[in-house]
Design a protein around this motif. Structure first.
Motif, PDB file in Angstrom:
ATOM      1  N   GLN A 243     -35.921 -14.699  11.102  1.00  0.00           N
ATOM      2  CA  GLN A 243     -34.681 -15.477  11.176  1.00  0.00           C
ATOM      3  C   GLN A 243     -34.391 -15.888  12.619  1.00  0.00           C
ATOM      4  O   GLN A 243     -34.015 -17.032  12.885  1.00  0.00           O
ATOM      5  N   ALA A 244     -34.556 -14.952  13.539  1.00  0.00           N
ATOM      6  CA  ALA A 244     -34.310 -15.247  14.956  1.00  0.00           C
ATOM      7  C   ALA A 244     -35.268 -16.324  15.461  1.00  0.00           C
ATOM      8  O   ALA A 244     -34.867 -17.229  16.206  1.00  0.00           O
ATOM      9  N   ASP A 245     -36.534 -16.241  15.051  1.00  0.00           N
ATOM     10  CA  ASP A 245     -37.514 -17.256  15.459  1.00  0.00           C
ATOM     11  C   ASP A 245     -37.148 -18.628  14.900  1.00  0.00           C
ATOM     12  O   ASP A 245     -37.289 -19.649  15.583  1.00  0.00           O
ATOM     13  N   SER A 246     -36.694 -18.654  13.659  1.00  0.00           N
ATOM     14  CA  SER A 246     -36.307 -19.917  13.030  1.00  0.00           C
ATOM     15  C   SER A 246     -35.117 -20.540  13.749  1.00  0.00           C
ATOM     16  O   SER A 246     -35.081 -21.755  13.991  1.00  0.00           O
ATOM     17  N   ILE A 247     -34.152 -19.721  14.109  1.00  0.00           N
ATOM     18  CA  ILE A 247     -32.974 -20.211  14.838  1.00  0.00           C
ATOM     19  C   ILE A 247     -33.381 -20.738  16.210  1.00  0.00           C
ATOM     20  O   ILE A 247     -32.913 -21.798  16.653  1.00  0.00           O
ATOM     21  N   LYS A 248     -34.269 -20.029  16.869  1.00  0.00           N
ATOM     22  CA  LYS A 248     -34.756 -20.474  18.183  1.00  0.00           C
ATOM     23  C   LYS A 248     -35.477 -21.813  18.068  1.00  0.00           C
ATOM     24  O   LYS A 248     -35.300 -22.707  18.910  1.00  0.00           O
ATOM     25  N   HIS A 249     -36.284 -21.963  17.019  1.00  0.00           N
ATOM     26  CA  HIS A 249     -37.020 -23.215  16.810  1.00  0.00           C
ATOM     27  C   HIS A 249     -36.063 -24.377  16.559  1.00  0.00           C
ATOM     28  O   HIS A 249     -36.258 -25.484  17.090  1.00  0.00           O
ATOM     29  N   LEU A 250     -35.034 -24.153  15.774  1.00  0.00           N
ATOM     30  CA  LEU A 250     -34.044 -25.197  15.513  1.00  0.00           C
ATOM     31  C   LEU A 250     -33.340 -25.606  16.805  1.00  0.00           C
ATOM     32  O   LEU A 250     -33.122 -26.799  17.056  1.00  0.00           O
ATOM     33  N   ARG A 251     -32.993 -24.639  17.618  1.00  0.00           N
ATOM     34  CA  ARG A 251     -32.326 -24.946  18.885  1.00  0.00           C
ATOM     35  C   ARG A 251     -33.238 -25.745  19.816  1.00  0.00           C
ATOM     36  O   ARG A 251     -32.779 -26.652  20.516  1.00  0.00           O
ATOM     37  N   THR A 252     -34.524 -25.421  19.810  1.00  0.00           N
ATOM     38  CA  THR A 252     -35.482 -26.166  20.635  1.00  0.00           C
ATOM     39  C   THR A 252     -35.583 -27.611  20.163  1.00  0.00           C
ATOM     40  O   THR A 252     -35.596 -28.548  20.977  1.00  0.00           O
ATOM     41  N   GLN A 253     -35.657 -27.815  18.852  1.00  0.00           N
ATOM     42  CA  GLN A 253     -35.723 -29.170  18.305  1.00  0.00           C
ATOM     43  C   GLN A 253     -34.473 -29.969  18.670  1.00  0.00           C
ATOM     44  O   GLN A 253     -34.564 -31.148  19.045  1.00  0.00           O
ATOM     45  N   ILE A 254     -33.326 -29.338  18.556  1.00  0.00           N
ATOM     46  CA  ILE A 254     -32.067 -30.015  18.893  1.00  0.00           C
ATOM     47  C   ILE A 254     -32.046 -30.403  20.364  1.00  0.00           C
ATOM     48  O   ILE A 254     -31.670 -31.525  20.726  1.00  0.00           O
ATOM     49  N   ARG A 255     -32.473 -29.494  21.222  1.00  0.00           N
ATOM     50  CA  ARG A 255     -32.485 -29.780  22.660  1.00  0.00           C
ATOM     51  C   ARG A 255     -33.440 -30.934  22.983  1.00  0.00           C
ATOM     52  O   ARG A 255     -33.117 -31.808  23.792  1.00  0.00           O
ATOM     53  N   ASN A 256     -34.607 -30.969  22.346  1.00  0.00           N
ATOM     54  CA  ASN A 256     -35.572 -32.045  22.594  1.00  0.00           C
ATOM     55  C   ASN A 256     -35.023 -33.403  22.167  1.00  0.00           C
ATOM     56  O   ASN A 256     -35.203 -34.413  22.864  1.00  0.00           O
ATOM     57  N   ILE A 257     -34.358 -33.447  21.024  1.00  0.00           N
ATOM     58  CA  ILE A 257     -33.792 -34.718  20.552  1.00  0.00           C
ATOM     59  C   ILE A 257     -32.655 -35.162  21.465  1.00  0.00           C
ATOM     60  O   ILE A 257     -32.520 -36.354  21.772  1.00  0.00           O
ATOM     61  N   GLU A 258     -31.847 -34.228  21.914  1.00  0.00           N
ATOM     62  CA  GLU A 258     -30.756 -34.582  22.831  1.00  0.00           C
ATOM     63  C   GLU A 258     -31.305 -35.172  24.127  1.00  0.00           C
ATOM     64  O   GLU A 258     -30.751 -36.142  24.663  1.00  0.00           O
ATOM     65  N   HIS A 259     -32.397 -34.620  24.636  1.00  0.00           N
ATOM     66  CA  HIS A 259     -33.022 -35.165  25.842  1.00  0.00           C
ATOM     67  C   HIS A 259     -33.585 -36.563  25.576  1.00  0.00           C
ATOM     68  O   HIS A 259     -33.462 -37.458  26.424  1.00  0.00           O
ATOM     69  N   ALA A 260     -34.197 -36.752  24.405  1.00  0.00           N
ATOM     70  CA  ALA A 260     -34.755 -38.063  24.058  1.00  0.00           C
ATOM     71  C   ALA A 260     -33.651 -39.108  23.942  1.00  0.00           C
ATOM     72  O   ALA A 260     -33.805 -40.245  24.405  1.00  0.00           O
TER      73      ALA A 260
END
Length: 265
Positions: A243-260
């Protein structure tokens, strides 16, 4: 041409002012200025050759010019199309971002609720299955009955109702935890049944061999219960990690899209 090659601009100006150098007048006649004389002395025989060269190469340069104009026209035409592509990409990224943010919120809520709902069963299992030193402890029918009630359908809302709603790794961990809980519950039920039932009852009757086998299985189950409890704990912590890994992955995806999106704006 040879005569004027040695003349400087100052010499020609002096001639126009009437100072000496009457040779040009002698060469070209009266009334001819040095500049006119210089032009008359140039060899113009190259001009027909230049015309022939231009005629031979005009097609080539027409193609080059046409190609250059086509490139410019294409760039002008592409600009509004490219702007539309950027706008569409931005809208897609925003929609994806909103979806990921929603998934992150749900994942955080589920993770917190799983932790909260497992606190009491975890405490009951520790008290029933292990002594103060953390060593395995044999349990009786009464303890098995009480613990069975505590873990019955624990996390059912998550492991059953919400089965198949998350990523593959999370679902695998959920299935593993449910299997471990089911196995512990079956073990506790076996211990409990022997304590609350006899060899002969209203709805059953066992011969001596069958009854001896049932008692032996219950005895083994009472000793194995702690190991089954350990399997539950292991599966639970594996689920929490995924669960923690999944949450971390979602946060990474969100951060990448925000930068884009920041680069597109």
């Amino acid at each position: 041409m040879g005569y004027f090659a040695g003349l400087t601009a100052l010499d020609l100006n002096r001639k126009r002012d009437g100072e000496g150098f009457d040779v040009p007048y002698k060469l070209f006649g009266a009334g001819v200025t040095p500049r006119e004389g210089a032009l008359m002395s140039i060899d113009w025989t190259w001009l027909p050759n230049a015309g022939a060269w231009l005629a031979d190469n005009v097609d080539r340069y027409q193609n080059i010019l046409a190609g250059a104009l086509a490139i410019v026209a294409a760039r002008i035409a592409v600009k509004p199309v490219w702007a539309q592509v950027i706008a569409t990409n931005t809208q897609t990224q925003i929609a994806h971002l909103e979806t990921l943010q929603k998934l992150l919120g749900e994942a955080l809520q589920r993770s917190d609720k799983v932790q909260d709902d497992f606190i009491k069963p975890q405490r009951e299992m520790n008290q029933a299955l292990y002594d103060f030193n953390g060593e395995s402890e044999k349990i009786d029918g009464q303890t098995a009955h009480h613990l069975g009630r505590q873990i019955s359908n624990v996390l059912g809302w998550y492991l059953v109702t919400l089965a198949g709603t998350e990523s593959g790794k999370v679902e695998e961990a959920k299935s593993a935890l449910k299997a471990a809980l089911d196995e512990l519950e079956r073990t506790l039920a076996m211990i409990e049944w022997v304590d609350f039932n006899d060899q002969y009852g209203d709805d059953h009757a066992y011969d001596d061999v069958e009854w001896a086998e049932i008692l032996a299985n219950a005895e083994a189950a009472s000793k194995e219960a702690s190991a089954k409890g350990s399997a539950v704990f292991k599966a639970y912590y594996a689920l929490r990690s995924v669960q923690a890994d999944s949450i971390k992955h979602l946060r990474t995806q969100i951060r990448n899209i925000e930068h884009a999106l920041a680069k597109l704006s």
